[in-house]
Design an enzyme around this catalytic site. Structure first.
Site, PDB file in Angstrom:
ATOM      1  N   GLU A   1       0.831  -1.208   0.000  1.00  0.00           N
ATOM      2  CA  GLU A   1       0.000   0.000   0.000  1.00  0.00           C
ATOM      3  C   GLU A   1       0.867   1.261   0.000  1.00  0.00           C
ATOM      4  OE1 GLU A   1      -3.035   2.436  -0.369  1.00  0.00           O
ATOM      5  OE2 GLU A   1      -3.405   0.282  -0.268  1.00  0.00           O
TER       6      GLU A   1
ATOM      7  N   GLU B   1       2.457   6.239  -7.124  1.00  0.00           N
ATOM      8  CA  GLU B   1       1.464   7.161  -7.676  1.00  0.00           C
ATOM      9  C   GLU B   1       1.933   8.607  -7.564  1.00  0.00           C
ATOM     10  OE1 GLU B   1      -2.271   6.363  -5.773  1.00  0.00           O
ATOM     11  OE2 GLU B   1      -2.674   4.639  -7.064  1.00  0.00           O
TER      12      GLU B   1
END
Length: 122
Positions: free
Chosen positions: A64, A71
């Site tokens: 995660e 990103e």
């Protein structure tokens, strides 16, 4: 030297805080992590079971957090929509999904039978 080490911990905790503040899926992971830990205490897991669960939880959190970092870098380098940027983000999100599915399987294999025994004693 010591000041640099302390700063590195500070930056790491800032990164964890950023993920928790900005990523809705991190809250899902946090809730599931908390439930798994509470249930595991209730079931009195042995050291090997704890080790497997902790490693599994760590893998999901690493995926995660890596996804969030990827990103951010992709958005920085490619603010406009590009196919290769999309691929990087999608593959990173896919890694999180695979780790979460693996965690569900590991958790079910370790915790599932123990819960069944507790709820339906022989």
């Amino acid at each position: 030297m010591l000041k640099q080490r302390i700063l590195s911990f500070k930056f790491a905790f800032e990164g964890i805080g950023y993920v928790l503040r900005t990523q809705p899926n991190a809250w899902i992971h946090a809730l599931i992590t908390l439930v798994v830990i509470i249930v595991s205490f209730w079931l009195s897991l042995d050291n090997h079971e704890w080790a497997l669960l902790i490693l599994t939880i760590v893998v999901v959190w690493m995926a995660e957090m890596s996804n969030t970092a990827i990103e951010a870098v992709v958005d920085l380098l490619s603010p406009e929509i590009q196919q290769k940027a999309k691929i990087a983000k999608d593959v990173s999100a896919g890694a999180v999904l695979i780790s979460a599915i693996g965690a569900i399987i590991v958790g079910t294999l370790i915790i599932g039978p123990r819960i069944f025994e507790k709820l339906f004693p022989a």
